[in-house]
Design an enzyme around this catalytic site. Structure first.
Site: not given
Length: 415
Positions: A235, A270, A326
């Site tokens: 991320d 991400e 997500q």
């Protein structure tokens, strides 16, 4: 009706609420705290302890079932609800939600959610309220039906009883090296998150991040058991776009370079960039995905920021503006919407990742397991907290207990 009273109990989330805008603007770390002035409304400091509020439904036989409300770590960022304020949420729950709860059939899950979560004064209820109350209603339905929460979801959505586990994804927090080792030793399916949330952690032109990716791959080969080949998921909190510019072609080029440094691994990236609005995010992420797919890259783009509600998820899925979405459970609101979101992703052949936040609780994490397994999501977050061990055991053990029950049900039906 089966609910005769409603209880509220204040509590703690498992981590902290952080001012993402201030951190992105260069706030420095001093030990565990961030130093600087808050930017995001509602923050009194850059890092504040996460609070939660439990809602208990007292059933007619005096059984009490619970659900937990809270916000996410980066509250108020990327189109999300503001910082969770316990007194405000408690007041709204007592005045508006509790009377509705006393007037529904708690054995009918989707119907109860629809009635309890009707708008109030032309406004949608707080998503935190939807999240916590939907957990409690799901537990109530399961208790009244003498079933698991997953079975309630399967029945309501006409799904077959699942028999397969959902891959678990762990996040490292700032204790990257130690927690990566823990994840590898425990053979976690997807790792390590990495918390690449500042220029310091990303580095000039992404060099610091690139070195971290290589280190994680190398460490996995060094201490992982034979045959262990996890998905590597990073991320980057928009830092690719922040550092090298908001041009989809350049972002895709950078991601391809990352993948080339660690052959043999599937790489999830991400939040590669934040384009400032949901519509801009959809258009640019769709272009990045298209570029990577045309090159045959094994990289998978995961969207988080600007993709919060069920409607946002629908727009991203239909535009194929991510390889994985997500579904950040407290931001989506009702767990019924999380289930809808997974199924919507599947319809559009986009990966469904049931996520959430480190600020959650054991109860919300366990309820998320039942949604994830019932809908057969592609992966789910180990939560709550940032400590790996606790989150992995809470989510993993709940999955194993649930699957033991479901496998028994399936075998009895077969025989």
């Amino acid at each position: 009706m089966q609910i005769k009273d409603v209880l509220l109990a204040s509590g703690n989330g498992a981590f902290f609420y952080d001012d993402q805008a201030a951190i992105r603007s260069g706030a420095t770390q001093d030990g565990f705290i961030y130093v600087g002035e808050p930017i995001t409304p509602g923050f009194t400091s850059l890092r504040i302890p996460a609070s939660s509020l439990s809602v208990g439904l007292v059933l007619t036989d005096d059984t009490v079932v619970w659900g937990d409300m809270m916000g996410v770590q980066y509250s108020g960022a990327g189109g999300r609800d503001p910082v969770f304020e316990t007194n405000q949420i408690s007041d709204l729950t007592s005045r508006v939600v509790a009377p509705r709860l006393l007037d529904v059939d708690a054995s009918l899950y989707l119907d109860a959610c629809a009635k309890v979560f009707e708008p109030f004064e032309q406004q949608r209820l707080s998503l935190a309220i939807e999240y916590g109350v939907s957990q409690a209603l799901l537990r109530a339905a399961a208790y009244l039906q003498r079933a698991t929460m997953a079975e309630v979801v399967c029945a309501e959505f006409n799904l077959p009883l699942p028999t397969r586990r959902v891959p678990i994804y762990c996040q490292s927090g700032d204790a990257r090296e130690v927690n990566v080792d823990k994840m590898i030793l425990k053979a976690v399916d997807v790792l390590p998150h990495g918390l690449i949330n500042s220029r310091q952690k990303f580095g000039v032109d992404g060099q610091t991040f690139m070195e971290f990716v290589k280190w994680v791959a190398k460490r996995t080969r060094e201490i992982g058991r034979p045959g262990y080949n996890p998905v590597l998921h990073f991320d980057v909190y928009g830092w690719i776009g922040q550092e090298i510019g908001l041009e989809p072609q350049r972002i895709a080029d950078f991601i391809c370079r990352v993948v080339d440094t660690v052959p043999g691994f599937t790489i999830n990236i991400e939040s590669p960039a934040d384009f400032g609005s949901t519509q801009a995010q959809i258009e640019n992420y769709a272009e990045i995905v298209s570029i990577l797919d045309s090159r045959g890259s094994t990289a998978r783009i995961v969207v988080d920021e600007r993709c919060n509600t069920l409607e946002d998820i629908r727009l991203f899925a239909e535009a194929r503006a991510a390889h994985l979405i997500q579904i950040k459970t407290p931001d989506v609101g009702s767990l019924a919407d999380t289930a809808h979101a997974v199924l919507l992703c599947k319809e559009n052949k986009v990966g469904a990742y049931v996520g959430g936040s480190c600020t959650e609780t054991d109860l919300s994490a366990q309820a998320s397991v039942h949604i994830s397994v019932a809908t057969q999501a592609d992966m789910m977050l180990a939560k709550p907290g940032m400590g790996v061990d606790e989150a992995f055991s809470i989510v993993g053990n709940e999955q194993n207990r649930l699957l033991a029950i479901l496998n028994r049900r399936v075998s009895k039906n077969v025989s």
